[in-house]
Design a protein around this motif. Structure first.
Motif, PDB file in Angstrom:
ATOM      1  N   TYR A  55     -42.284  79.107  41.453  1.00  8.24           N
ATOM      2  CA  TYR A  55     -42.199  78.890  42.900  1.00  8.24           C
ATOM      3  C   TYR A  55     -40.987  78.029  43.252  1.00  8.24           C
ATOM      4  O   TYR A  55     -40.272  78.307  44.227  1.00  8.24           O
ATOM      5  CB  TYR A  55     -43.467  78.218  43.418  1.00  8.24           C
ATOM      6  N   ILE A  56     -40.755  76.978  42.490  1.00  8.04           N
ATOM      7  CA  ILE A  56     -39.621  76.089  42.769  1.00  8.04           C
ATOM      8  C   ILE A  56     -38.300  76.843  42.588  1.00  8.04           C
ATOM      9  O   ILE A  56     -37.406  76.785  43.450  1.00  8.04           O
ATOM     10  CB  ILE A  56     -39.669  74.850  41.861  1.00  8.04           C
ATOM     11  N   MET A  57     -38.169  77.543  41.472  1.00  2.64           N
ATOM     12  CA  MET A  57     -36.950  78.314  41.216  1.00  2.64           C
ATOM     13  C   MET A  57     -36.745  79.378  42.286  1.00  2.64           C
ATOM     14  O   MET A  57     -35.640  79.547  42.829  1.00  2.64           O
ATOM     15  CB  MET A  57     -37.038  78.970  39.839  1.00  2.64           C
ATOM     16  N   SER A  58     -37.815  80.095  42.621  1.00  3.61           N
ATOM     17  CA  SER A  58     -37.720  81.192  43.577  1.00  3.61           C
ATOM     18  C   SER A  58     -37.292  80.697  44.950  1.00  3.61           C
ATOM     19  O   SER A  58     -36.384  81.249  45.577  1.00  3.61           O
ATOM     20  CB  SER A  58     -39.071  81.915  43.668  1.00  3.61           C
ATOM     21  N   SER A  59     -37.941  79.633  45.444  1.00  4.55           N
ATOM     22  CA  SER A  59     -37.619  79.132  46.783  1.00  4.55           C
ATOM     23  C   SER A  59     -36.216  78.543  46.842  1.00  4.55           C
ATOM     24  O   SER A  59     -35.505  78.693  47.845  1.00  4.55           O
ATOM     25  CB  SER A  59     -38.650  78.086  47.218  1.00  4.55           C
ATOM     26  N   THR A  60     -35.785  77.880  45.762  1.00  8.17           N
ATOM     27  CA  THR A  60     -34.444  77.293  45.733  1.00  8.17           C
ATOM     28  C   THR A  60     -33.368  78.368  45.784  1.00  8.17           C
ATOM     29  O   THR A  60     -32.420  78.292  46.591  1.00  8.17           O
ATOM     30  CB  THR A  60     -34.262  76.429  44.468  1.00  8.17           C
ATOM     31  N   LEU A  61     -33.497  79.389  44.937  1.00  9.39           N
ATOM     32  CA  LEU A  61     -32.492  80.441  44.901  1.00  9.39           C
ATOM     33  C   LEU A  61     -32.552  81.315  46.157  1.00  9.39           C
ATOM     34  O   LEU A  61     -31.517  81.805  46.633  1.00  9.39           O
ATOM     35  CB  LEU A  61     -32.682  81.292  43.644  1.00  9.39           C
ATOM     36  N   GLN A  91     -31.646  87.938  47.915  1.00  6.95           N
ATOM     37  CA  GLN A  91     -32.844  87.439  48.597  1.00  6.95           C
ATOM     38  C   GLN A  91     -34.082  88.218  48.155  1.00  6.95           C
ATOM     39  O   GLN A  91     -35.145  87.633  47.928  1.00  6.95           O
ATOM     40  CB  GLN A  91     -32.672  87.554  50.116  1.00  6.95           C
ATOM     41  N   GLY A  92     -33.948  89.537  48.043  1.00 10.58           N
ATOM     42  CA  GLY A  92     -35.079  90.339  47.583  1.00 10.58           C
ATOM     43  C   GLY A  92     -35.493  89.982  46.174  1.00 10.58           C
ATOM     44  O   GLY A  92     -36.686  89.855  45.870  1.00 10.58           O
ATOM     45  N   VAL A  93     -34.504  89.782  45.308  1.00 13.00           N
ATOM     46  CA  VAL A  93     -34.785  89.427  43.913  1.00 13.00           C
ATOM     47  C   VAL A  93     -35.481  88.067  43.831  1.00 13.00           C
ATOM     48  O   VAL A  93     -36.543  87.926  43.211  1.00 13.00           O
ATOM     49  CB  VAL A  93     -33.480  89.408  43.088  1.00 13.00           C
ATOM     50  N   PHE A  94     -34.900  87.048  44.456  1.00 16.01           N
ATOM     51  CA  PHE A  94     -35.427  85.692  44.326  1.00 16.01           C
ATOM     52  C   PHE A  94     -36.727  85.510  45.122  1.00 16.01           C
ATOM     53  O   PHE A  94     -37.640  84.817  44.675  1.00 16.01           O
ATOM     54  CB  PHE A  94     -34.390  84.672  44.786  1.00 16.01           C
ATOM     55  N   GLY A  95     -36.813  86.145  46.291  1.00 17.83           N
ATOM     56  CA  GLY A  95     -38.037  86.025  47.081  1.00 17.83           C
ATOM     57  C   GLY A  95     -39.229  86.660  46.397  1.00 17.83           C
ATOM     58  O   GLY A  95     -40.346  86.125  46.434  1.00 17.83           O
ATOM     59  N   SER A  96     -39.001  87.782  45.727  1.00 16.79           N
ATOM     60  CA  SER A  96     -40.115  88.480  45.089  1.00 16.79           C
ATOM     61  C   SER A  96     -40.655  87.732  43.883  1.00 16.79           C
ATOM     62  O   SER A  96     -41.819  87.887  43.525  1.00 16.79           O
ATOM     63  CB  SER A  96     -39.671  89.880  44.661  1.00 16.79           C
TER      64      SER A  96
END
Length: 482
Positions: free
Chosen positions: A90-96, A120-125
């Motif tokens: 979650y931390i990595m995903s929201s940061t990127l 955005q699609g990659v990191f958000g998913s």
């Protein structure tokens, strides 16, 4: 072997209600942020096209690549959450995701915008794909109805909310599409801080691994191990299983195939509506961009209330219908979708008051909401310990449709007009309408022919024989192999 004692407060199932709801709301917030990022981008096309001197097809590509990231990346990311836990992902995903939004807002050309949207699609998913599992981690099966409804509500309501506020912002001559992205980045930054400060790890195997490490350190006895450490697969094995098992379900399980095709077609049509609603209401009824943004909101609210009623039907009829008790309201939604789409297609005319197509569009959005939730819960109920793989396969199919439909939408409406293009969409809904009815009456029989389903049914029957419980909802996968 280290295990939780009964009532152990470290067990995610024993978290306080305050902790559970904090985690649930944070998860739903991320679902809302990533959902709003899709619709707000689509409604700000005109401002972007003018600013970057690009074509509409180029702008549409940013929407499509955002969707495909959601379909493919969860095949890989789930293995990392199994190995490292949910909180770090979650931390990595929201940061990127935050950095990709900043990249989008600063983009000097459409190529940078398209690249940032793909990221955005990659990191958000990465984070959004874990939400169902996080909810299953902390709530007992009979408690998951409301949290899962909130998850579905936040996902689809955010489509309308993103359209509404994206329309308001992009319509301002002093703001435009870039400020849509800046506002998103602000909310994502706040979410990132909330995850760091308030989010607890919810995967029990990771918590037990940390407890075992602390115990070994305190006692000096290396024999203390958690079950995850004893049967720990290597990362390559996790990734292989994570990538291949969803495809196995998608290509071999009729229930997953039918639900995936149904929600996939509806999801593609929803993305097409992003193309048509703004342009049609502007041209026919002289709505502003900001006005059309609010068109999609009310349907999500009605759909949420319908799902609350469905939850009561599920509890009432589960003992008779089993997992198919999830399908009462979806059967109604399957009829509502083509009817409402036809009404919307044929009533958007200057001679007919704007409220008529608006009501039809609201009914359609309500049906989409119902189907979106049942695509999560019904598949999870049917496949128990394999739920994450089944849902990942379904997510792949759904988002592939989200990729493909917008690419031909503009050309379709240009050649067929909105009336006939939307009529074609209604016919697709008609073709898919039998899906929940067939599953409602024959779902149990269909699953009985599946080896995996038979194993799950046998395990559930043994459990019911020993201790009758309410049906399971999404559960995280164990180390069972297909």
């Amino acid at each position: 072997q280290i295990n939780f004692d009964e009532g152990d407060p470290r067990d995610p199932k024993n978290f306080s209600y305050a902790q559970k709801w904090t985690i649930t709301l944070i998860c739903c917030a991320f679902a809302g942020i990533t959902g709003a990022a899709a619709s707000s981008y689509a409604i700000s096309y005109d401002s972007m096209i003018t600013d970057l001197n690009c074509t509409r097809l180029q702008a549409t590509l940013g929407l499509s690549l955002y969707a495909i990231g959601y379909g493919i990346v969860p095949l890989f990311s789930s293995s990392f959450s199994e190995e490292r836990g949910r909180r770090p992902v979650y931390i990595m995903s929201s940061t990127l995701f935050f950095l990709a939004e900043v990249m989008n807002a600063l983009a000097p050309n459409i190529q940078t915008v398209v690249a940032s949207r793909a990221l955005q699609g990659v990191f958000g998913s990465c984070g959004a794909s874990l939400i169902g599992g996080s909810i299953a981690d902390i709530w007992q099966p009979h408690e998951r109805g409301l949290p899962m409804s909130l998850f579905a509500f936040s996902s689809l309501f955010s489509f309308g909310l993103g359209s509404a506020f994206g329309g308001l912002i992009s319509a301002s001559p002093h703001l435009g599409w870039r400020w849509v992205q800046w506002v998103h980045a602000m909310f994502t930054g706040a979410f990132m801080l909330a995850v760091i400060l308030l989010m607890n790890e919810t995967r029990s195997s990771i918590i037990l691994t940390h407890v075992a490490k602390d115990t070994r350190k305190m006692t000096g006895d290396s024999r203390y191990r958690s079950s995850a450490e004893i049967d720990k697969p290597n990362m390559s094995s996790l990734i292989k299983t994570s990538c291949t098992r969803p495809l196995y379900f998608l290509f071999t399980e009729p229930v997953v195939q039918s639900i995936s095709l149904w929600i996939g077609v509806i999801w593609g049509i929803l993305y097409c509506l992003f193309e048509s609603v703004t342009a049609e209401f502007q041209s026919v009824y002289k709505f502003s961009v900001s006005d059309t943004g609010f068109v999609l909101l009310v349907g999500a609210i009605i759909g949420f209330m319908a799902n609350m009623y469905q939850e009561s039907l599920y509890r009432k009829h589960f003992s008779i219908k089993g997992q198919e008790a999830r399908l009462y309201i979806p059967c109604v939604a399957a009829v509502v979708l083509p009817v409402s789409m036809l009404i919307y297609a044929w009533t958007a005319s200057p001679n007919i008051p704007w409220i008529v197509p608006l009501i039809a569009l609201t009914a359609f959005m309500s049906g989409v909401f119902v189907i979106f939730q049942v695509s999560i819960l019904y598949v999870a109920d049917c496949y128990g310990p394999y739920a994450s793989s089944a849902q990942a396969g379904q997510s792949l199919a759904r988002n592939l449709m989200g990729l493909m439909f917008p690419l031909f939408t503009q050309q379709m409406f240009a050649s067929m007009t909105y009336k006939w293009g939307l009529t074609l969409m209604a016919l697709l809904c008609v073709l898919m309408a039998p899906t929940p009815w067939v599953l409602f009456f024959c779902g149990s029989k269909i699953r009985s022919h599946s080896e995996i389903s038979r194993k799950i049914l046998e395990a559930e029957q043994q459990k019911w024989d020993g201790d009758t419980t309410v049906a399971s909802s999404p559960t995280e996968e164990q180390s069972m192999q297909v």
